[in-house]
Design an enzyme around this catalytic site. Structure first.
Site, short mmCIF file in Angstrom:
data_model
loop_
_atom_site.label_atom_id
_atom_site.label_comp_id
_atom_site.label_asym_id
_atom_site.label_seq_id
_atom_site.Cartn_x
_atom_site.Cartn_y
_atom_site.Cartn_z
N HIS A 370 48.51 69.03 -15.35
CA HIS A 370 47.68 68.22 -14.45
C HIS A 370 48.40 67.81 -13.17
CE1 HIS A 370 44.12 67.45 -16.98
NE2 HIS A 370 44.96 67.49 -18.00
N LYS A 561 40.41 54.84 -6.38
CA LYS A 561 41.28 55.69 -7.20
C LYS A 561 42.63 54.99 -7.33
CE LYS A 561 40.68 59.06 -4.42
NZ LYS A 561 40.63 60.51 -4.60
N ARG A 562 43.47 55.51 -8.18
CA ARG A 562 44.80 54.95 -8.35
C ARG A 562 45.52 54.87 -7.00
NH1 ARG A 562 49.50 57.89 -9.72
NH2 ARG A 562 48.15 59.70 -10.09
N LYS A 567 47.83 59.89 -2.23
CA LYS A 567 46.38 59.81 -2.12
C LYS A 567 45.95 59.24 -0.78
CE LYS A 567 45.74 59.48 -7.14
NZ LYS A 567 44.92 60.68 -7.38
N THR A 669 38.63 64.05 -10.08
CA THR A 669 37.30 64.02 -10.71
C THR A 669 36.42 63.00 -10.01
OG1 THR A 669 38.17 62.51 -12.40
CG2 THR A 669 38.02 64.84 -12.98
N LYS A 673 32.27 62.96 -9.03
CA LYS A 673 31.34 61.87 -9.33
C LYS A 673 30.63 61.40 -8.07
CE LYS A 673 34.56 60.55 -12.93
NZ LYS A 673 35.72 59.69 -13.21
#
Length: 829
Positions: A370, A561-562, A567, A669, A673
């Site tokens: 991952h 998100k985290r 990110k 993911t 969504k």
């Protein structure tokens, strides 16, 4: 079913599905299971009564499923994962049973509201982010596809942590998710296994020359099973999520107690239960690393012993056929110690030859990678590993000896390759490489998006790909439409179903039929109204959570998100400040109103991520209260983002921020969504963004930034972020404001670490991508002004998201990796 004297049918209170039967069942559970009656019942008692009523209907299906799997000698998927971020169960189970409306009427008869009872349910603290949420989607899809499966993991007593925001800073609180009980699980004390740690090994050779090893541990704990039924959508198949809780072999030492050592009397109990006390203990220190290794081995050992029990006792088969009954999937490297543990169990405990045990082990396991981040590819220092698992270190050395012999035969003069592929890293402090172990001990290895798999085979696992290319494949991630559209977005679900029927819920490719309505003015208007109603509802919720009043007519620009530097939530903040500066330079400017919504947790020890949260909230404080802005920009950070909040956030978003540095996000993911719920995406060519853009059409995706190859080339050439700072006046102003304390009430030191990182290192190339990002955001604003065009793009995003169902992903795993077939379970008796 029972027959009354007049032969009318009376449903069983445990299995019946009529409103009258559900009403009786709720009262029965309240009285006989909880020992309460309406006058003394709390809101949580109301929830528990409904939850037990729903669970009763799962148990009959569960028993029938187990019987069907045994009768058909089923091959079982065993999904091993350190996380299962399930989300609340009640609403999801009602949807899968088809009982939402009957239960609503039953609850109404007590003067209660089903929506309030659903909201009362807490969030199981069993996962952190994308990894655990993916595992939850996959076990949902396996049940819905009627695939025999067991999910194996850890029953953490406390979740990752609760997040509060105080003075703009993240503050961690204890996640006591089990505090009020968990009505969905069943304690299985008969499924208890011993797990050993530490000590030493002794080897011996008998008169026939047979070599054997005995592990003499210095500590052992007991793993006790807790089972949660996982029901498929509109089928009877109900699989198991089996989670392990650690207990002491002896909870109380009378000798210590009688000697006056009262703490010593319960010390073993405390030490043992610590293993499953908390999800992801802080591993900055040696003790935290030790506990994480203990956790991973604990659940793997319990799971494999359980699988052996199923094979020998329930299936009445020999271990020679173990790999024919079980397909073990390693969800990232966390469970990869399973390879050494299965070898130990087969060789040491069941007297199997090494070669046969290795053949069975390799044919049992498959490994999903991952991440491309080196720090996420787990390694354990040799001294630590040896002190916790001395026998497993011996087994890993033996696996390594056999494997490197094969490598050397293939590449006789390539010692550097030999060193890279070794399961033991000999550079610096020696360590065990768990990703290497997973590759060697698995018959299949897969990435989770096309780009991720391409980079995986070209970089971090390139040597293993060269050695065994037939092992590698791509399996792009997916999410379940049941939870992420049907449950979370009932308005959109109703509109879609009205137009194309219900079958899309189990075959997401049928959403393609919506394309026929993309130019229908009436349908466009109704689609727009659904989105607006979602935004109105969630704006009220956000106000209650944060005190910030949001304008539902504005563009909802969302990044949840985290919190991690790659990110690039920070890049999003730079854009907000850029827009703010445009208003300050010309307060009368015609600017598209935007609401920026953030959510996500930073690891407690991750200073830079926590500082980014502080910056987001500091910018929000300035922007939201500036009279010149006049409400045209709003910034809000919603605390404690989790699955329940995801139910609210994804349906309200207009724009999805998927802006990670290209080549670093394995898949994502959340991007799926958002798009499934009608948000348009602004993003880089990273992870599953690439495939989403291919599916929805490049004209319906706001692309910016360097590609993965361009990122690599720029770093190789020598990236100097100050060049971008010096040559872009707008960017320079933004960074200077942050550095000089404009957003920190004059404190020039507070955000200095963020600015210093950007100007001197900028590991994730925010400054290189800044102008491209701003240009793409300007295109977003331009497109938003044409609401019919925006809505048309929204419709097409949803219509073309069929590929990203977890059902599709699971079908590919079943066909290509696990070789398993569905088994249909007959209707409940």
């Amino acid at each position: 079913m029972k027959q009354s004297k007049n032969q009318s049918t009376i449903e069983d209170d445990r299995t019946g599905e009529s409103v009258a039967t559900l009403t009786r069942a709720i009262a029965d559970n309240m009285f006989y299971v909880q020992g309460k009656f309406p006058a003394t019942a709390t809101e949580n008692d109301d929830y528990l009564a409904v939850a037990y009523t729903v669970r009763d209907r799962l148990l009959r299906r569960w028993i029938d499923t187990t019987e069907a799997y045994i009768k058909n000698d089923a091959r079982l998927v065993c999904y091993l994962s350190a996380e299962f971020l399930l989300g609340p169960h009640l609403h999801n189970n009602l949807i899968n049973l088809g009982l939402v409306e009957p239960m609503r009427k039953a609850v109404d008869s007590y003067g209660k509201k089903l929506d309030d009872i659903i909201e009362q349910e807490g969030e199981p603290g069993l996962g952190n982010g994308g990894l655990g949420r993916l595992a939850a989607c996959y076990i949902d899809s396996l049940a819905s596809l009627q695939i025999p499966a067991i999910g194996y993991g850890i029953r953490y007593e406390y979740g990752i942590f609760g997040q509060q925001i105080k003075d703009g800073w993240q503050v961690e609180t204890t996640d006591k998710w089990l505090n009020l009980g968990n009505p969905w699980e069943l304690h299985r004390p008969e499924r208890t296994y011993e797990v050993k740690y530490g000590g030493h090994t002794e080897s011996q050779q008998d008169e026939q020359g047979n070599f054997s090893v005995r592990w003499i541990p210095n500590h052992a704990v007991m793993g006790v099973a807790y089972d949660t039924p996982i029901l498929g959508y509109k089928v009877n198949n109900t699989n198991i999520l089996r989670l392990w809780s650690a207990q002491a072999s002896e909870s109380f030492d009378f000798q210590d107690f009688n000697a006056g050592d009262y703490m010593g009397a319960v010390r073993d109990k405390m030490d043992s239960e610590n293993i499953t006390k908390v999800l992801y203990p802080n591993d900055e220190h040696e003790q935290g690393k030790r506990l994480r290794l203990q956790q991973q081995y604990f659940f793997v050992s319990c799971s494999l012993q359980d699988m052996i029990f199923i094979q020998l006792e329930l299936a009445n088969d020999t271990l020679d056929n173990f790999h024919k009954r079980f397909a073990g999937q390693l969800n990232d490297t966390h469970p990869s110690i399973a390879i050494a543990e299965l070898m130990r169990l087969l060789v040491d405990e069941h007297d199997m030859s090494w070669d046969q045990a290795w053949d069975i082990t390799r044919h049992t396991f498959a490994y999903t990678n991952h991440t491309l981040l080196p720090e996420a590819l787990e390694t354990w220092s040799l001294p630590l590993f040896k002190s916790v698992l001395p026998r497993h270190l011996e087994i890993i050395y033996e696996i390594n000896r056999h494997f490197l012999k094969q490598v050397k035969e293939r590449y006789p003069d390539d010692n550097e390759r030999l060193a890279r592929m070794s399961l033991i890293d000999e550079t610096g402090e020696k360590s065990v490489r768990m990703a290497n172990l997973a590759c060697v001990g698995s018959h299949a290895v897969n990435g989770v998006a096309e780009l991720h798999t391409e980079l995986l085979t070209a970089t971090v696992l390139n040597d293993f790909y060269d050695f065994s290319p037939e092992k590698f494949s791509n399996k792009t991630n997916g999410v379940t439409p049941r939870r992420w559209i049907v449950l979370s977005n009932p308005r959109l679900t109703a509109l879609i179903t009205e137009k194309i029927g219900k079958s899309w819920i189990t075959d997401l490719s049928q959403l393609k039929q919506l394309e026929a309505f993309a130019d229908d003015a009436k349908f466009i208007a109704r689609w727009h109204q659904v989105k607006l109603q979602n935004k109105q509802e969630q704006a009220a919720f956000a106000f209650n959570q944060t005190g910030v009043e949001l304008n539902p007519e504005s563009l909802f620009d969302v990044q949840v998100k985290r919190l991690h530097e790659y990110k690039r939530q920070l890049l999003n903040v730079l854009h907000i400040i850029t827009l703010y500066n445009r208003i300050k330079s010309d307060p009368s400017i015609d600017i598209v109103p935007r609401t920026f919504v953030f959510g996500g947790k930073a690891a407690p020890s991750y200073f830079m991520a926590k500082l980014i949260i502080k910056l987001i909230n500091s910018v929000a404080d300035r922007v939201n209260n500036d009279a010149d802005v006049a409400g045209r920009l709003k910034v809000v950070f919603i605390p404690n983002f989790n699955v329940k909040l995801g139910h609210r956030v994804y349906p309200m978003a207009d724009l999805s921020e998927q802006i990670s540095t290209a080549g670093l996000e394995a898949s994502g993911t959340g991007n799926m969504k958002f798009s499934m719920n009608g948000a348009l995406t602004i993003g880089t060519l990273d992870g599953a963004n690439i495939e989403i853009r291919e599916e929805v059409g490049k004209e319906n995706f706001f692309l910016f930034g360097l590609t993965a190859q361009e990122v690599a080339d720029l770093k190789e050439q020598g990236y100097n972020p100050r060049d971008y700072y010096d040559n872009n006046a707008v960017l320079k102003l933004v960074l200077d404001q942050i550095r000089e304390g404009y957003f920190s009430k004059g404190d020039a030191n507070l955000f200095m670490p963020l600015v210093d990182e950007l100007l001197n290192h900028d590991q994730y190339l925010l400054l290189a991508d800044y102008q491209s990002y701003i240009d793409a955001q300007d295109k977003v604003s331009e497109t938003w002004r044409n609401q019919d065009l925006w809505t048309r793009m929204s419709i097409l995003n949803v219509a073309r998201m069929g590929k990203f169902s977890s059902d599709r992903a699971m079908q590919e795993y079943c066909e290509d990796i696990w070789k398993v077939k569905p088994i249909s379970v007959a209707s409940a008796k």
